[in-house]
Design an enzyme around this catalytic site. Structure first.
Site, PDB file in Angstrom:
ATOM      1  N   LYS A 147      35.060  42.787  54.916  1.00 34.96           N
ATOM      2  CA  LYS A 147      36.415  42.853  55.470  1.00 34.96           C
ATOM      3  C   LYS A 147      36.805  41.567  56.187  1.00 34.96           C
ATOM      4  O   LYS A 147      37.947  41.457  56.680  1.00 34.96           O
ATOM      5  CB  LYS A 147      36.535  44.042  56.421  1.00 34.96           C
ATOM      6  CG  LYS A 147      36.614  45.383  55.707  1.00 34.96           C
ATOM      7  CD  LYS A 147      36.768  46.535  56.679  1.00 34.96           C
ATOM      8  CE  LYS A 147      37.008  47.853  55.965  1.00 34.96           C
ATOM      9  NZ  LYS A 147      35.944  48.259  55.063  1.00 34.96           N
ATOM     10  N   LEU A 148      35.904  40.599  56.274  1.00 33.91           N
ATOM     11  CA  LEU A 148      36.286  39.283  56.785  1.00 33.91           C
ATOM     12  C   LEU A 148      37.075  38.494  55.751  1.00 33.91           C
ATOM     13  O   LEU A 148      37.468  37.355  55.999  1.00 33.91           O
ATOM     14  CB  LEU A 148      35.036  38.498  57.200  1.00 33.91           C
ATOM     15  CG  LEU A 148      34.276  39.062  58.410  1.00 33.91           C
ATOM     16  CD1 LEU A 148      32.982  38.289  58.634  1.00 33.91           C
ATOM     17  CD2 LEU A 148      35.154  38.997  59.657  1.00 33.91           C
TER      18      LEU A 148
END
Length: 651
Positions: A147-148
């Site tokens: 999710k980065l």
């Protein structure tokens, strides 16, 4: 929608395929390995029965190792048999089943413990807990690392999720955009990155249990992800102290404890090594092997989500075999247009297939390996319909994370003869136009400027390619405007060409085909603006009927209603007077709204949920019994079998 797939009539294409598919004569499948094929239907139900009995045996701790094998083998066979059902959740279930087959999960409260005293209330080796905790930690932590991604951090992955009723309390103090950016995307990122650490330490575990439980309960309402949310809720107990079940059972009444597992301290187990003073003997080879396996397994699970440089043939716009990456909800797709063209290799005759012919899955649209399998299957089936040496071309338009709609594969390449390898990049896969990603903010601003009756589609296309499109007669007000590059609009029926550059636009005739050619050296970007004039007129009529009914009810309408409009007041239509279609639609909408209001309570939703589950399990049980009867006694006549299946499917 505006960009429609070509559902060609029977005289132009193969519109009669659906019934042969339903009859089970011709089906395209997507196994991981070519030699994997499904068993006959009755045998498949027998396989499901074996898997169910295995899961039941694991839960009860009855014939534990045999039950693990009975569950694990059919499960992985079914998982590898159909890639369209792959996701991170189904992969996780297979991993947990594999781990349980190696662990001593039958040492407390198990049926095996009743007959084998050495297993009754015995210690479990610490590496068992380590393996399960590490697996759950990896699910959380790798999901957080994924999710980065810039799309998730920028708030484009789940752009519309903040509109859900679950986020209504946040929208009271924040705008929808801020709720999406901070709560949906920011909160999801922070929770995934930190959940494994917070659950591991005693000091932070109570707080982690609250947030993780709330998170998974929300996911169960936001997404259709089956049992995954409840499975992750069940794994919370793995991070608590191992003796917590004994403490819970010790609080039960004394008359009930005799029927429950023992609350006494566990007995020593030969599988465990008891170090410290007084320890007898050293580590045995089996324990060395268990420690080495645990370390290697954890390292392998950390490596697999980043191993896509090996299996490059499965990489598309996103990496990997779409099962073991833990990139959950990071990518959202919207398909606007899918067209399948076939060409007879001998006669050159061209025809079109309805997207999804011979299969009920839609996952093939996003993956090059499945497109290759689908084209190979079509090339085997189409000769049965007098198409010799068929060539198959796909034109798949998709938007990922609110980008422009663009092509996934080159529509000029015959995928039957196109090369594909799991170890090399796919040459006919078109690249994602990441250079156009900064346009997303502007696209959102353009959409925000539209009124409630106007819709838009944003298109990006490659030089030398063109989009063939048909504007429905319902879309009486449709225009095209160029945002970047240069295009040539060809009006097919009028035999006219119009050249448009950046900032220019034109009106498109309804009920006709047109082609948009990209003639600039760089990719072109343009947008369709369209108004569904038929739907707009219908909404106006329905609004007028609602206002007329309200005026009659409150006494402000003095003129009598004509007979064909009397049903809007709840009266039956006069004999011999046909019901107006608009009035009929108005009444159906009113009934749906009333039913929705009646069934919106928590009790009604729970009742609908239980009702759906009851009929689902009822059908599964009856179909399994029918299949087992067929295997044992033979199949009955087709008429009787059809009646039995209809009874099993009754709701």
């Amino acid at each position: 929608g505006l960009l429609m797939a070509l559902d060609v009539p029977q005289e132009r294409g193969l519109g009669h395929l659906d019934q042969r598919y339903l009859d089970g004569l011709e089906v395209c499948r997507f196994p991981l390995l070519p030699f994997l094929q499904p068993l006959p239907l009755d045998w498949m139900y027998l396989l499901y029965t074996v898997m169910f009995l295995g899961a039941l045996g694991i839960m009860l701790g009855c014939c534990y190792r045999l039950s693990c094998v009975a569950f694990l083998c059919p499960y992985w066979y079914l998982l590898l048999l159909d890639k369209t059902s792959w996701n991170n959740h189904s992969y996780l279930y297979g991993l947990l089943g594999f781990q349980l087959a190696l662990l001593g999960a039958d040492r407390y409260g198990s049926v095996d413990g009743l007959f084998r005293p050495q297993k009754r209330n015995a210690h479990v080796p610490l590496w068992n807990y380590t393996l399960l905790r590490a697996q759950v930690f990896i699910v959380y932590f790798i999901a957080g690392l994924k999710k980065l991604d810039a799309d998730w951090v920028g708030g484009f992955s789940m752009g519309t999720l903040a509109r859900h009723w679950l986020f209504a309390p946040f929208r009271l103090v924040m705008s929808e955009e801020l709720t999406s950016r901070l709560v949906v995307h920011g909160g999801g990122l922070v929770l995934d990155l930190s959940a494994g650490f917070l659950l591991f330490f005693d000091a932070t575990r109570p707080l982690a249990l609250i947030f993780v439980t709330y998170f998974h309960c929300m996911n169960s309402q936001l997404f259709s992800i089956g049992m995954f949310s409840y499975t992750m809720l069940a794994t919370n107990g793995l991070f608590c102290r191992p003796e917590w079940p004994r403490g819970l059972l010790a609080r039960c009444p004394s008359w009930l404890r005799g029927w429950l597992p023992s609350t006494q301290p566990p007995q020593p187990s030969p599988d465990c090594h008891y170090g410290g003073r007084g320890a007898r003997g050293g580590l045995r080879p089996r324990q060395h092997l268990a420690a080495a396996f645990t370390i290697l397994y954890v390292l392998e699970q950390l490596f697999l989500p980043y191993s896509h440089f090996i299996t490059q043939g499965y990489n598309n716009w996103t990496n990997g075999l779409y099962g073991y990456s833990w990139d959950m909800m990071v990518h959202s797709r919207f398909h606007q247009h899918v067209k399948i063209t076939y060409r007879d290799g001998l006669t050159g005759e061209v025809g079109y297939l309805k997207p999804g012919a011979f299969t009920q899955s839609r996952r093939w649209r996003d993956h090059a390996d499945m497109l290759k399998q689908y084209s190979a299957c079509l090339s085997r089936l189409l000769p049965r319909y007098n198409v010799s040496q068929p060539q198959i071309y796909f034109d798949v338009w998709v938007s990922i994370n609110d980008r422009f709609q663009q092509r996934l594969v080159d529509p000029r390449v015959d995928l039957v003869r196109a090369p594909w390898s799991p170890w090399t990049p796919t040459p006919w896969l078109l690249p994602l136009l990441v250079d156009l990603s900064p346009w997303r903010q502007r696209l959102q601003e353009l959409e925000a400027q539209l009124d409630g009756h106007t819709d838009t589609v944003f298109i990006a296309d490659f030089p030398g390619l063109h989009l063939e499109n048909f504007v429905s007669e319902d879309l009486g007000n449709t225009s095209l405007r160029v945002l970047r590059g240069k295009v040539l609009v060809e009006l097919v029926e009028q035999q006219q060409n119009h050249s448009l550059q950046e900032g220019e636009g034109m009106q498109l005739p309804a009920g006709q085909y047109h082609k948009v050619h990209t003639v600039s050296p760089e990719p072109s970007c343009y947008m369709y603006l369209y108004v569904n004039t038929t739907a707009l007129e219908l909404e106006r009529n329905l609004t007028q009927l609602r206002e007329l009914r309200d005026r009659v009810r409150n006494g402000t309408e003095q003129s009598p209603l004509p007979p064909e409009l009397r049903p809007i007041l709840g009266e039956a239509p006069p004999a011999g007077v046909p019901l107006d279609p608009v009035v009929s639609l108005f009444l159906r909408r009113e009934q749906r709204e009333q039913r929705r209001e009646r069934e919106s309570s928590l009790a009604q939703r729970l009742r609908r949920f239980l009702r759906r589950k009851f009929f689902l399990f009822r059908r599964s049980a009856l179909m399994t019994l029918i299949a087992l009867r067929n295997l044992a006694l033979g199949r009955p006549s087709p008429e009787r079998l059809a009646q039995e299946v209809a009874f099993a499917s009754w709701r």
